[in-house]
Design a protein around this motif. Structure first.
Motif, PDB file in Angstrom:
ATOM      1  N   GLY A 149       2.725   3.571  -5.894  1.00  0.00           N
ATOM      2  CA  GLY A 149       2.654   4.391  -7.103  1.00  0.00           C
ATOM      3  C   GLY A 149       1.617   5.731  -7.111  1.00  0.00           C
ATOM      4  N   VAL A 150       0.587   5.030  -6.559  1.00  0.00           N
ATOM      5  CA  VAL A 150      -0.672   5.825  -6.715  1.00  0.00           C
ATOM      6  C   VAL A 150      -0.714   6.782  -5.395  1.00  0.00           C
ATOM      7  N   ILE A 151      -0.289   6.252  -4.445  1.00  0.00           N
ATOM      8  CA  ILE A 151      -0.095   7.253  -3.049  1.00  0.00           C
ATOM      9  C   ILE A 151       1.058   8.441  -3.301  1.00  0.00           C
ATOM     10  N   LYS A 152       1.943   7.796  -3.924  1.00  0.00           N
ATOM     11  CA  LYS A 152       3.079   8.844  -4.015  1.00  0.00           C
ATOM     12  C   LYS A 152       2.689   9.985  -5.093  1.00  0.00           C
ATOM     13  N   ARG A 153       1.921   9.558  -6.037  1.00  0.00           N
ATOM     14  CA  ARG A 153       1.706  10.539  -7.201  1.00  0.00           C
ATOM     15  C   ARG A 153       0.569  11.683  -6.493  1.00  0.00           C
ATOM     16  N   TYR A 154      -0.187  11.280  -5.450  1.00  0.00           N
ATOM     17  CA  TYR A 154      -0.874  12.374  -4.942  1.00  0.00           C
ATOM     18  C   TYR A 154      -0.787  13.124  -3.538  1.00  0.00           C
ATOM     19  N   PHE A 155       0.358  12.052  -2.894  1.00  0.00           N
ATOM     20  CA  PHE A 155       0.626  12.630  -1.442  1.00  0.00           C
ATOM     21  C   PHE A 155       2.000  12.668  -1.275  1.00  0.00           C
ATOM     22  N   GLY A 156       2.860  12.200  -2.175  1.00  0.00           N
ATOM     23  CA  GLY A 156       4.327  12.686  -1.837  1.00  0.00           C
ATOM     24  C   GLY A 156       5.131  11.023  -1.767  1.00  0.00           C
ATOM     25  N   ARG A 157       6.504  11.213  -1.781  1.00  0.00           N
ATOM     26  CA  ARG A 157       7.161  10.003  -1.634  1.00  0.00           C
ATOM     27  C   ARG A 157       7.119   9.490  -0.361  1.00  0.00           C
ATOM     28  N   PHE A 158       7.384  10.362   0.797  1.00  0.00           N
ATOM     29  CA  PHE A 158       7.677   9.704   2.090  1.00  0.00           C
ATOM     30  C   PHE A 158       6.356   9.578   2.702  1.00  0.00           C
ATOM     31  N   LEU A 159       5.244  10.114   2.372  1.00  0.00           N
ATOM     32  CA  LEU A 159       3.971   9.720   3.145  1.00  0.00           C
ATOM     33  C   LEU A 159       3.662   8.481   2.355  1.00  0.00           C
ATOM     34  N   GLY A 160       4.116   8.337   1.115  1.00  0.00           N
ATOM     35  CA  GLY A 160       3.685   6.920   0.396  1.00  0.00           C
ATOM     36  C   GLY A 160       4.254   5.817   0.971  1.00  0.00           C
ATOM     37  N   ILE A 161       5.464   6.176   1.452  1.00  0.00           N
ATOM     38  CA  ILE A 161       6.329   5.123   1.952  1.00  0.00           C
ATOM     39  C   ILE A 161       5.571   4.621   3.353  1.00  0.00           C
ATOM     40  N   THR A 162       5.305   5.478   4.204  1.00  0.00           N
ATOM     41  CA  THR A 162       4.694   5.298   5.322  1.00  0.00           C
ATOM     42  C   THR A 162       3.240   4.391   5.291  1.00  0.00           C
ATOM     43  N   VAL A 163       2.478   5.079   4.317  1.00  0.00           N
ATOM     44  CA  VAL A 163       1.023   4.423   4.371  1.00  0.00           C
ATOM     45  C   VAL A 163       1.175   3.214   3.610  1.00  0.00           C
ATOM     46  N   ASN A 164       2.052   3.067   2.855  1.00  0.00           N
ATOM     47  CA  ASN A 164       2.088   1.881   1.957  1.00  0.00           C
ATOM     48  C   ASN A 164       2.802   0.676   2.864  1.00  0.00           C
ATOM     49  N   ALA A 165       3.667   0.958   3.853  1.00  0.00           N
ATOM     50  CA  ALA A 165       4.034  -0.101   4.929  1.00  0.00           C
ATOM     51  C   ALA A 165       2.887  -0.127   5.840  1.00  0.00           C
ATOM     52  N   LEU A 166       2.194   0.750   6.226  1.00  0.00           N
ATOM     53  CA  LEU A 166       1.204   0.373   7.080  1.00  0.00           C
ATOM     54  C   LEU A 166      -0.008  -0.569   6.635  1.00  0.00           C
ATOM     55  N   LEU A 167      -0.138  -0.513   5.346  1.00  0.00           N
ATOM     56  CA  LEU A 167      -1.015  -1.378   4.890  1.00  0.00           C
ATOM     57  C   LEU A 167      -0.492  -2.685   4.347  1.00  0.00           C
ATOM     58  N   PHE A 168       0.738  -2.859   4.247  1.00  0.00           N
ATOM     59  CA  PHE A 168       1.354  -4.084   4.027  1.00  0.00           C
ATOM     60  C   PHE A 168       1.287  -4.797   5.300  1.00  0.00           C
ATOM     61  N   ALA A 169       1.582  -4.051   6.420  1.00  0.00           N
ATOM     62  CA  ALA A 169       1.681  -4.705   7.516  1.00  0.00           C
ATOM     63  C   ALA A 169       0.150  -5.153   8.015  1.00  0.00           C
ATOM     64  N   ALA A 170      -0.780  -4.370   7.902  1.00  0.00           N
ATOM     65  CA  ALA A 170      -2.026  -4.599   8.064  1.00  0.00           C
ATOM     66  C   ALA A 170      -2.786  -5.613   7.455  1.00  0.00           C
ATOM     67  N   ALA A 171      -2.348  -5.694   6.096  1.00  0.00           N
ATOM     68  CA  ALA A 171      -2.802  -6.730   5.208  1.00  0.00           C
ATOM     69  C   ALA A 171      -2.477  -7.953   5.525  1.00  0.00           C
ATOM     70  N   HIS A 172      -1.504  -8.369   6.453  1.00  0.00           N
ATOM     71  CA  HIS A 172      -1.115  -9.733   6.910  1.00  0.00           C
ATOM     72  C   HIS A 172      -2.013 -10.221   7.967  1.00  0.00           C
ATOM     73  N   THR A 173      -2.543  -9.116   8.610  1.00  0.00           N
ATOM     74  CA  THR A 173      -3.779  -9.605   9.711  1.00  0.00           C
ATOM     75  C   THR A 173      -3.049 -10.466  10.890  1.00  0.00           C
ATOM     76  N   HIS A 174      -1.842  -9.973  11.271  1.00  0.00           N
ATOM     77  CA  HIS A 174      -1.234 -10.729  12.218  1.00  0.00           C
ATOM     78  C   HIS A 174      -0.675  -9.653  13.298  1.00  0.00           C
ATOM     79  N   PHE A 175      -1.250  -9.495  14.261  1.00  0.00           N
ATOM     80  CA  PHE A 175      -0.740  -8.223  15.046  1.00  0.00           C
ATOM     81  C   PHE A 175       0.564  -8.421  15.782  1.00  0.00           C
ATOM     82  N   PRO A 176       0.928  -9.399  16.145  1.00  0.00           N
ATOM     83  CA  PRO A 176       2.207  -9.555  16.959  1.00  0.00           C
ATOM     84  C   PRO A 176       3.456  -9.231  15.921  1.00  0.00           C
ATOM     85  N   SER A 177       3.064  -9.516  14.535  1.00  0.00           N
ATOM     86  CA  SER A 177       4.245  -9.247  13.542  1.00  0.00           C
ATOM     87  C   SER A 177       4.016  -7.995  12.772  1.00  0.00           C
ATOM     88  N   PHE A 178       3.218  -7.067  13.327  1.00  0.00           N
ATOM     89  CA  PHE A 178       2.942  -5.721  12.696  1.00  0.00           C
ATOM     90  C   PHE A 178       4.123  -5.138  12.563  1.00  0.00           C
TER      91      PHE A 178
END
Length: 276
Positions: free
Chosen positions: A201-230
């Motif tokens: 919601g915050v990222i979309k507010r300032y950077f738009g919907r599609f960049l928000g989707i991409t950045v959010n997915a990157l954070l979600f994948a990275a937060a699991h700290t498991h490279f093979p499943s990134f």
């Protein structure tokens, strides 16, 4: 009935039939999610006048949360891999719940109507469950293909996350029950609130919907700290965010997340069913 018997009835080799089926399934998945993305692109980004939007205070909190996530990711990458245990799982759960409660309290003090903002009451639970089930069904081929490509490119090993391996190695039913409750009931709620409702919601507010989707997915994948499943986690996170944005209800993303974890644990608990 076994699949090989079914294909044999039509005089086709099982491998050919399965390949054709999966190819069509994969194309259908691409069509469904591209259709959702096109619909999102056709929508205006304007928010209703009576709906309060995230502002600078929320951006500061989101930046602090992202910084904390990056520190955790950096520590996991640079340090030795720690073996996940039930005690560590409960400690992480407690910390995450405290973070969620703190953000909820902060947003309420800021005057946000969380129910309206997250679409909690926009659709009923049955409809959210059905929508989540359908969208997850069409997300699976994208997840499988991304995982296969990642393993082929990086020659990585198992893409099982630590919690999945912990469940497989759990010696007692009590420990498995704790993991099931965490993975099916708690993690989908707190993770979707943090990543989809708040950070997206915050990222979309300032950077738009599609960049928000991409950045959010990157954070979600990275937060699991498991490279093979990134890669599969990135695709999964993207599907969750698209589902939330398209439906307007965080319940859809939560049900998708819960169903995904439920099916994963079911396949681990009853592997003989999926080998028939």
């Amino acid at each position: 009935m076994r699949l090989d018997s079914l294909f044999a009835a039509f005089g086709a080799a099982p491998s050919i039939g399965l390949n054709v089926f999966f190819a069509l399934y994969f194309l259908a998945s691409i069509f469904v999610y591209m259709s959702l993305i096109r619909q999102l692109g056709a929508r205006t980004s304007a928010t209703a006048a009576d709906t309060k939007r995230f502002g600078l205070p929320e951006a500061i909190v989101a930046a602090a949360l992202i910084f904390f996530l990056l520190l955790n990711i950096s520590a996991s990458v640079s340090g030795p891999s720690a073996q996940l245990s039930t005690r560590n799982l409960l400690a992480n759960l407690l910390l995450t719940v405290l973070v969620v409660l703190s953000i909820v309290t902060f947003l309420q003090l800021r005057g946000f109507d969380l129910g309206s903002l997250g679409g909690f009451f926009k659709i009923g639970f049955i409809r959210a469950l059905g929508t989540g089930l359908i969208l997850l069904f069409f997300a699976y081929p994208l997840i499988f293909v991304s995982e296969a490509i990642a393993q082929w490119l990086f020659r990585s090993g198992s893409s099982k996350q630590n919690i999945v391996e912990l469940f497989s190695a759990s010696p007692t039913i009590e420990q498995r029950i704790v993991i099931i409750i965490f993975a099916v009931a708690i993690a989908p709620v707190v993770e979707e609130f943090l990543f989809r409702f708040f950070l997206y919601g915050v990222i979309k507010r300032y950077f738009g919907r599609f960049l928000g989707i991409t950045v959010n997915a990157l954070l979600f994948a990275a937060a699991h700290t498991h490279f093979p499943s990134f890669a599969p986690l990135f695709v999964l996170g993207s599907c969750f965010t698209i589902a939330y944005e398209w439906s307007g209800s965080i319940l859809v993303a939560m049900t998708m997340h819960s169903l995904f974890n439920s099916l994963t644990l079911t396949m681990l608990a009853f592997p003989e069913i999926f080998r028939q």
